[in-house]
Structure formats: C-alpha cells, structure tokens
Motif scaffolding. Sequence first.
Motif, mmCIF file in Angstrom:
data_model
loop_
_atom_site.group_PDB
_atom_site.id
_atom_site.type_symbol
_atom_site.label_atom_id
_atom_site.label_comp_id
_atom_site.label_asym_id
_atom_site.label_seq_id
_atom_site.Cartn_x
_atom_site.Cartn_y
_atom_site.Cartn_z
ATOM 1 N N VAL A 266 -11.105 -6.230 18.745
ATOM 2 C CA VAL A 266 -10.435 -6.423 17.145
ATOM 3 C C VAL A 266 -11.371 -5.140 16.719
ATOM 4 O O VAL A 266 -12.239 -4.938 16.681
ATOM 5 N N ILE A 267 -10.191 -4.598 15.749
ATOM 6 C CA ILE A 267 -10.642 -3.594 15.054
ATOM 7 C C ILE A 267 -10.010 -3.532 13.173
ATOM 8 O O ILE A 267 -9.627 -4.631 13.178
ATOM 9 N N PRO A 268 -10.847 -2.843 12.930
ATOM 10 C CA PRO A 268 -10.501 -3.022 11.598
ATOM 11 C C PRO A 268 -9.262 -3.426 11.022
ATOM 12 O O PRO A 268 -8.741 -3.907 9.569
ATOM 13 N N ASP A 269 -8.723 -2.461 11.346
ATOM 14 C CA ASP A 269 -6.599 -2.444 11.410
ATOM 15 C C ASP A 269 -6.490 -4.787 11.248
ATOM 16 O O ASP A 269 -5.546 -4.942 10.628
ATOM 17 N N ASP A 270 -6.752 -4.931 12.474
ATOM 18 C CA ASP A 270 -6.826 -6.232 12.437
ATOM 19 C C ASP A 270 -7.201 -7.052 11.229
ATOM 20 O O ASP A 270 -6.109 -7.811 11.205
ATOM 21 N N ILE A 271 -8.108 -6.738 11.408
ATOM 22 C CA ILE A 271 -8.644 -7.899 10.327
ATOM 23 C C ILE A 271 -7.468 -7.748 9.319
ATOM 24 O O ILE A 271 -7.672 -8.838 8.018
ATOM 25 N N LYS A 272 -7.250 -6.836 8.274
ATOM 26 C CA LYS A 272 -6.114 -6.460 7.007
ATOM 27 C C LYS A 272 -4.864 -6.877 7.182
ATOM 28 O O LYS A 272 -4.264 -7.667 6.235
ATOM 29 N N LYS A 273 -4.173 -6.792 8.572
ATOM 30 C CA LYS A 273 -2.996 -7.686 9.165
ATOM 31 C C LYS A 273 -3.487 -8.890 8.496
ATOM 32 O O LYS A 273 -2.562 -9.508 8.558
ATOM 33 N N SER A 274 -4.707 -9.502 9.099
ATOM 34 C CA SER A 274 -4.595 -10.997 9.202
ATOM 35 C C SER A 274 -4.777 -10.911 7.578
ATOM 36 O O SER A 274 -5.228 -12.713 7.600
ATOM 37 N N ALA A 275 -5.151 -11.012 6.530
ATOM 38 C CA ALA A 275 -6.002 -11.225 5.856
ATOM 39 C C ALA A 275 -4.982 -12.253 5.151
ATOM 40 O O ALA A 275 -5.690 -12.837 4.350
ATOM 41 N N LEU A 276 -4.114 -11.786 4.389
ATOM 42 C CA LEU A 276 -2.942 -12.239 3.030
ATOM 43 C C LEU A 276 -2.862 -13.191 4.030
ATOM 44 O O LEU A 276 -2.755 -14.454 3.454
ATOM 45 N N PRO A 277 -1.787 -13.801 4.836
ATOM 46 C CA PRO A 277 -1.172 -14.961 5.813
ATOM 47 C C PRO A 277 -2.222 -15.846 6.375
ATOM 48 O O PRO A 277 -2.124 -16.904 5.882
ATOM 49 N N ASN A 301 -5.456 -8.507 -1.728
ATOM 50 C CA ASN A 301 -5.597 -6.935 -1.825
ATOM 51 C C ASN A 301 -6.491 -5.911 -2.514
ATOM 52 O O ASN A 301 -6.591 -5.107 -1.283
ATOM 53 N N ASP A 302 -7.110 -5.776 -2.753
ATOM 54 C CA ASP A 302 -8.169 -5.865 -3.778
ATOM 55 C C ASP A 302 -9.800 -5.913 -3.343
ATOM 56 O O ASP A 302 -10.506 -4.821 -3.342
ATOM 57 N N ILE A 303 -9.462 -7.139 -2.662
ATOM 58 C CA ILE A 303 -11.409 -7.038 -1.928
ATOM 59 C C ILE A 303 -11.446 -6.015 -0.947
ATOM 60 O O ILE A 303 -11.703 -5.424 -0.350
ATOM 61 N N ILE A 304 -9.768 -6.083 0.535
ATOM 62 C CA ILE A 304 -9.087 -5.722 0.828
ATOM 63 C C ILE A 304 -10.168 -3.738 0.808
ATOM 64 O O ILE A 304 -10.447 -2.952 1.786
ATOM 65 N N SER A 305 -10.036 -3.477 -0.077
ATOM 66 C CA SER A 305 -9.812 -2.111 -0.826
ATOM 67 C C SER A 305 -11.299 -1.592 -1.194
ATOM 68 O O SER A 305 -11.039 -0.378 -1.062
ATOM 69 N N SER A 306 -11.740 -2.718 -1.489
ATOM 70 C CA SER A 306 -13.295 -2.328 -1.790
ATOM 71 C C SER A 306 -14.015 -2.316 -0.988
ATOM 72 O O SER A 306 -14.880 -2.409 -1.407
ATOM 73 N N VAL A 307 -13.403 -3.637 -0.205
ATOM 74 C CA VAL A 307 -14.535 -3.350 0.973
ATOM 75 C C VAL A 307 -14.884 -2.632 1.787
ATOM 76 O O VAL A 307 -14.345 -2.007 2.283
ATOM 77 N N ALA A 308 -15.973 -1.928 2.266
ATOM 78 C CA ALA A 308 -16.888 -0.680 2.980
ATOM 79 C C ALA A 308 -16.102 -1.621 4.536
ATOM 80 O O ALA A 308 -16.048 -2.109 4.960
ATOM 81 N N VAL A 309 -15.691 -0.056 5.805
ATOM 82 C CA VAL A 309 -14.864 -0.416 6.486
ATOM 83 C C VAL A 309 -15.479 -0.355 7.324
ATOM 84 O O VAL A 309 -15.898 0.949 7.029
ATOM 85 N N PRO A 310 -15.718 -1.507 8.648
ATOM 86 C CA PRO A 310 -17.390 -0.230 9.167
ATOM 87 C C PRO A 310 -15.613 1.127 10.593
ATOM 88 O O PRO A 310 -15.126 0.914 10.645
ATOM 89 N N THR A 311 -16.718 2.230 10.725
ATOM 90 C CA THR A 311 -16.225 2.874 10.982
ATOM 91 C C THR A 311 -17.005 3.635 12.721
ATOM 92 O O THR A 311 -16.563 4.861 13.178
#
Length: 320
Positions: A266-277, A301-311
Amino acid sequence: MGIISTLHKKISDNVSKVIVGKQNVIDLCFISLIAKGHMLLEDVPGSGKTKFVKAFAKSIASKAGRIQFTPDLLPSDITGIRYFNMKTSDFEFVPGPVFSNILLADEINRATPKTQSGLLECMEEGQATVDGISYALKPPFMVIATQNPVESMGVFPLPEAQLDRFLFKSSMGYPSFDEGVEILRRFSSRDPLEDIKPVSDSKEIEQACRELDNVFVHTDISRYIINIVEATRTAPGVALGISPRGALALQRASMGFAAINGRDFVIPDDIKKSALPVLCHRLILQGGTRVKEGAAKKIINDIISSVAVPTEDRIFRQGK
C-alpha cells in the motif's frame, strides 16, 4: 497480485458492456467484493444503480439474490422462516433471498428500521439467526444496496450503525455528454444486460480474497491511517469521528486499491483514493454542519490535505 488484477479487468470489461463509464464505481464494487465488504449506492432515480448491480452480479457465476424493499417488508422476508411440515412432523427452514452470494437490496431506505436491522447480522457476521438457530451464509457474500436521496415521503433513513456496515458509499452520477449519446445508442434496440455472461466464479473470488490478505501495509502507512482517523474526531462540525471499524475499513480498502493496480504493498495514494467513499458516510456531523451539502466530503478533503504524508522510500518496498 496477478489473480486480483486479472479478475478485476475481466469483470470491469464485462460490466462496461452494459454500463457506460463509471469505472470508479466498478472499482469500488470489485474491491468491496474481494475485501468481504458491502457497498451502498445512493443516487437519483434512473441513474443506472440497479442496472449496474445486475450487470456486476451476472459477471460472476454465483447465486444472486434481490430484495425490493418496501414499507410492508418483514425481517423474515429477508432471512427466511421455519415452518412446521405436517408430512415430516418436524420444523423445516426455508431460506430467504439473503442466502446468496451477491444480494441486491434495492431501495433499502423504503423499509422500516425493524426490517433494515434484519440485514445487520448478515452483513457483519455472515450468518442469519431465525428462531434462535444461526445459519451460516456461504462465502463470498456481499450486499449492494441502493437508495434514493431526494425523496422524503415513505422512506426511513439508515441509522448510523447500519451505514457503518458498508465499506463504501458512492453514487453513479450523471453521465457526460458523450456518455449520454453512447447510452442512447447502446440501448436503442435491446438491453445489453440480456447478453451478459459470467466471466468468473465463486472459487476465483475466494482466491482473490486470500490474495488480498497478503498485501503489505507498512507501519508508517498504518500511522498515516490513524492520523487521518484521529483528525476526524477533533474536526470542526463533527459530533462523532471515525471509529476503529472505520480505520480497519480504510486500511482494507487501500489494500484493494493497491491490488487492482498490480501492487502487493500500500502507498499513500491508495489511502487518498479510499478516504472519501470509506469515511464520509461514517462521520456524524453536528446539526448546523449536517444540513450543508457536501460538508462531510469537504471535511475529509481538508483532513487529507493537512495530515502529513509518509515519504520514506522504504514504504514502497515490501518487508523493508
């Protein structure tokens, strides 16, 4: 993730013979199936919800059931009944439509809360209890429910406890101009749903479910999920944030997105795609926020934008 990605393409291509566009909805439905979850489709009448579910169910050579929810529907109409057989002088069980692999719960919000609750045990525990006796539902088992959000007469909104049982909540949405033209062309002479043939079976679905369990989730990804979940609990306008069940659902959904894209991690983008639904329908908003259209979506969306993403690079390599 060979089995999952191959199976996903076969089912997607088959459903697309009937449904024009809507790849995102197909992805969510497929992930829900292999993740042993359930899906809620909410949209206006005539948007293709029932047609989509039927096309998806016919793509799998398994038992499909359908319940048209109405105010006079009873829980026993869902789970089945035990009756006394005069010939055998014994009680026998007649299973209801819930004893299927893919169950279409059409217009679920038209039934009373008592009847809606008949699905709770089935969706959460994979069994139905009738007269004190529990009957296991044969896997794979998935409920795809539809509801109409615009009507208020004769409907009973799903309680939070039942909404929480759905892995995803999504909508079909209106087609684009070109998609609308293609719909008219495709359905001009006959219904393409009549020509749909199965492209997979229950055995293949069960193999995909087992393969999904092997998708790797790095500790940093788990922390990212919990940071998002905890942020929902303190967000302005939120009465109750995401529960541990919601966090598990977000992780499971992200594993599904990784798998259909051919990855075993899993990568962070998978989390972002899953978050809304996954998260929007689980938020319980405060009174003033609840009446605002799209409030839950904006909060997530605001939470996804503000939470630090693992890099760190290590999260992209399994076992590292």
